[in-house]
Design a protein around this motif. Sequence first.
Motif: not given
Length: 375
Positions: A277-284, A310-324, A328-331
């Motif tokens: 439900a928060g994918t627009l937040y993660g996207y932008l 490259e693996i580390a960057v991939t994992a970090l990108a997935a983790a960051v967009v998950t948090v976003l 709490p980020v939506q609020r």
Amino acid sequence: MPSPRSPQSTQKKKQNGKQRDAFFDNAKYLAIVLVAMGHAWEPLKSDSRILEAAYQLVYAFHMPAFIIISGYFSRSFDMRPDRLKRLITGVAVPYIIFETAYPLFKRVIDNDPHQEISLLDPWYLTWFLVALFVWRLTTPIWNLVRRPLPLALGLAMLATVTPEIGDDLDLQRVLQFLPFFVLGLVMKPEHFHMVRTNAVRIASVPVFAVALAFSWWAVPRMNTAWFYHRDSAQELGAPWWTGPVMVLAMFGCSLVLTACFFAWVPRRHMWFTALGAGTLYGYLLHGFLVKAGDYRGWFEASWLHHPAGEIAVTALAAAVVTVLCTKPVQRVFRFAMEPKMAWAFKRDAAELARERQNAERRARESEREREKVNA
């Protein structure tokens, strides 16, 4: 991209006594993770043919999957005032805010005082909001015509041979991605059930393997810009007739890979389902971090250009967009993504009538209660 508040579904946790469909929330979350990974790969892929092949494979289906879902949840859109209000507050206003914020961010982080702000030239990720606004406004037309998908494909094919369209509002992307949105409009629930079978799930494994091998072969032979759908054939230095051919070829390939992707999306509730439900937040929002890394040279570290990096960057990108995508980020950012803006709109006559009826009903009920007490 993402699927900001659809007219059917500013869906709450429950609607009409039914739970949200976990499949679509799972699909949106997994697609946004792929979007973030692809953006993180972009500064690194020139050093790795395998990473470039994976990049092309992901770009062949991640946005089509998102757009198909957006179309599917736009099926009931009409010009009803409340739906137009949601379109303005959930799509147009975020576009204006982020189309202003991204250039300002570049001015500060990249020390570029000459970066211009233009609402006519979508910047980085904001093209999707323009496209969704146009697609959703035209939904009544697609619901009216007899053969909407062939018509949308025809428009996309014509766009690829029309460089005069230019860059205003990224109309090339709007038109070239249009068939996926229209496909979502004409899809029914049973179409999604068709790809969520064990047979399709098993078949998708060799299909993805072959697609990755083909991408690896095509890396030195194919212009990656075809996957962005933002240029005409002539602008890519190709003969004009390759534009329509590539529209049909890539539409077919994207559908096959999207079907394989949907086949592996879990149907049950997962730990990440609520994040859909928060994918627009993660996207932008993830774009600010990717661009900060680009401006500040974070991706230039030599260790990042090796498999472990490259693996580390991939994992970090997935983790960051998950948090976003979290609550709490939506609020914190709801003021920009889902502003109420009641002050900006006239009150709907039907809504006012309903409020008067409710007030009168409550008054009658109160009067009956007083009569019972007095009796």
